[in-house]
Design an enzyme around this catalytic site. Sequence first.
Site, short mmCIF file in Angstrom:
data_model
loop_
_atom_site.label_atom_id
_atom_site.label_comp_id
_atom_site.label_asym_id
_atom_site.label_seq_id
_atom_site.Cartn_x
_atom_site.Cartn_y
_atom_site.Cartn_z
N LYS A 81 2.37 -1.53 -12.22
CA LYS A 81 3.14 -2.71 -11.81
C LYS A 81 4.63 -2.48 -12.10
CE LYS A 81 3.11 -7.79 -12.29
NZ LYS A 81 2.55 -8.92 -13.05
N SER A 156 1.07 -12.78 -10.08
CA SER A 156 2.14 -11.95 -9.59
C SER A 156 1.76 -10.50 -9.31
CB SER A 156 3.28 -11.96 -10.60
OG SER A 156 2.88 -11.33 -11.82
N SER A 180 -1.63 -13.63 -14.00
CA SER A 180 -1.15 -12.64 -13.02
C SER A 180 -1.95 -11.36 -12.95
CB SER A 180 0.31 -12.30 -13.31
OG SER A 180 1.14 -13.37 -12.96
#
Lengths: 501, 99
Positions: A81, A156, A180
Site C-alpha cells: 500500500k 482505503s 481499511s
Amino acid sequence: MTDLTRLTASELAAKIHKQEITSVEATKAHLDRIAEVDGAVNAFLHVDTEGALAAARKVDGDLAEGREPVSPIAGVPLALKDVLTTKGVPTTCGSKTLENWLPPYDATVTRRLREAGVVILGKTNMDEFAMGSSTENSAYGPTRNPWDRERIPGGSGGGSSASLAAFEAPLAIGTDTGGSIRQPAAVTGTVGVKPTYGGVSRYGLVAFSSSLDQAGPCARSVLDAALLHEVIAGHDPMDSTSIDAPVPPVVTAARAGLKGDLTGVKVGVVAEFSGEGYQPGVQRSFEAAVAQLKDLGAEVVEVSCPNFTYALPAYYLIAPSECSSNLARFDAMRYGLRVADDGTHSAEEVMSLTREAGFGAEVKRRIMLGTYALSSGYYDAYYGSAQKVRTLITRDFSAAFEKVDVLVSPTTPTTAFKIGERVDDPLAMYLADLCTIPANLAGNAAMSVPSGLSDEDGLPVGLQIMAPALADDRLYRVGAAYEVARGPLLDRIPELKGVSA
Amino acid sequence: MSNISRDEVAHLAKLARLAVTEKELDVFAGQLDQILDAVAKVGEVAADDIPPTSHAVPLTNVFRADEIRPSLSQEQALSGAPAAEEGRFRVPRILGEEQ
C-alpha cells in the site's frame, strides 16, 4: 505449465524453495499479469519492475548456493500500500501533495519484507491519506473491483484488495484505521487482518490517525495472511507505541484451524450489527456462516455490545481530530508539493495555497472537522465525549470476551456499491465502516474472511471475526476452520484476461 | 438551527491553512453541518463519570540511552525539499507586504 498467478503464497513459496521454479519466474508472471490487466483495474500507482526482479534474483541466488530461505515466504511477490515509505521508490499516499516524493528511508514494514526476501512488486492505490471507504478519493483515479469493474474495491486499501482479487499479487499489505483492510477484503472476496494495535510497527507509515492506524496482512487465504503477519509483526524501538511482547502464534493457529474443528471455541454474535441498513443478502450470508461455525463444533451465543452503535460517531470525531494535527506536517516547506512560490506570496500564503491545491475534498473536510472538534468551546462536547465513548466500547469488548473467545459480525453492511454512488454523500460513505470501527477504537485484533457471495447480486460478502488484544491467533484458528469448510470463492471471479487497452 | 455557519467554516479553513474557494465553502458548510449533527450523538452516552480513553494501549514514556546513531545525511534530508539553498531549506518570506 501452471499459471503461477493462481497459486497461494504458501504454494508459490514451496515451489520456489524446492527450486521447482525460480522467484524470478514467479515475479515475471505477476509483472506480466499486471501489464495485462491493471489498465482495467488500476490497483497499482507504481510498478517497480527493476527492484522486484533484483529482489527475486537475490532469493534465487541464495537458494542456488544451498542457503536456507530467509523466511517461509522468501521469493513470493507482494503489493505494498502506497502509505508505507519505500526508500527511493515513489510514495504518494494517493495524494497530489506527495506526487513526486521519493522517501529517503524505508518503513519498518518495508524493511522487514525486504529482509524476509519478499519481492515488492509496487505500490497500490488508496483513498488519499487513507481517508475513505472506496478508493475514489485517490488523486490518481479510482481502483475498480475485479468482480464488477463498475463497483468499488473498498477503501482505503482498494488497490491492495483488488490486486489480490485480480491475481496481480498473492500477498499485499494494507493499513486499517477504521476498516481499511477488512472492508476492502470483504467486498473483493479476500482475507484481511487488522492486528492488535501496536502489533506491527507504524514507523514509516504516513500517519492519518496515530492512535488507530495499524498495518496488516492481506491475502487470498488465511494461512497466507498468517505467514505474512509473522514477517511484519514484532516490537520496534522506532515506534514508541509498538508492543514489546512476543508475536501471537498466528501460523500455528491457522494450521490448527485448517483441521476444521472448532470444538471448545465460544463464538459471540454481536446483536447490534444486524437489522435495518443491512443488505438482506449480506445478512443471509452471515447467518449461513454462523451455522457453519456451529457445524464445526463452536458454541454460538448472542452477545450485546450496546455502545457499538456509538463507535461510528466517535470515530468521525477522533480520526479527523488526529488527522488535522498529523496533516499539519504538509506545510510546503520541507518536502512535497509547493505552489505560488513566486516571491509575491508569504510563507503562510504559500502554505495555504499549496494545501488547497494538494489535498482532495475528503481530506479538507476531515481537517476542518478535526480543527473544529479540537477548538476551545467545542472540545468537551465533541472530542472529549468521543474519548469517553472509546472507554465504553472497550468495556463492551471486555464484558463480551469474559463470555466468548471471539465475536463475529458482517464485515460491512452491504456488498460493493457502484463507483460514484456515495462520493458526494460523506455520511453514506462513512456507513461502510459501521462494523469495523469498534476494533480500532479498542485496539484489538480483527479479521475479514470471505463468507461467499450474496444471493441477490452475486458479489462477495465478508465475515468479521474479532478477538481480544494480543489474541490475534484466535482469528486465524476460527478463520482458517471456516475458510476450509466454506470452500474456495475466488475461482468464481469473472476472467479479466485481455481486458487491457 | 445549524451547528456551523459558513463564516465559521471560513475561519476553520484559515486556521487549518486551506485557501478554500467560495464554492467549496458553500459545499463544505452544508456537509460539515450534517456530519456534526450525526457525530453529536456521542453526547448521549458520554456521562461525567466515564474516564476518557486517548489511546488503546496504556502508554508510559519510552526511554533510551542518548547515544549518537546513524541518521539521514544533510543531502538526504534535503532530497525532497521544494527548494534548497546552501544546504538549507529555502522558504518564502515570513512577513507579508503590509508587515
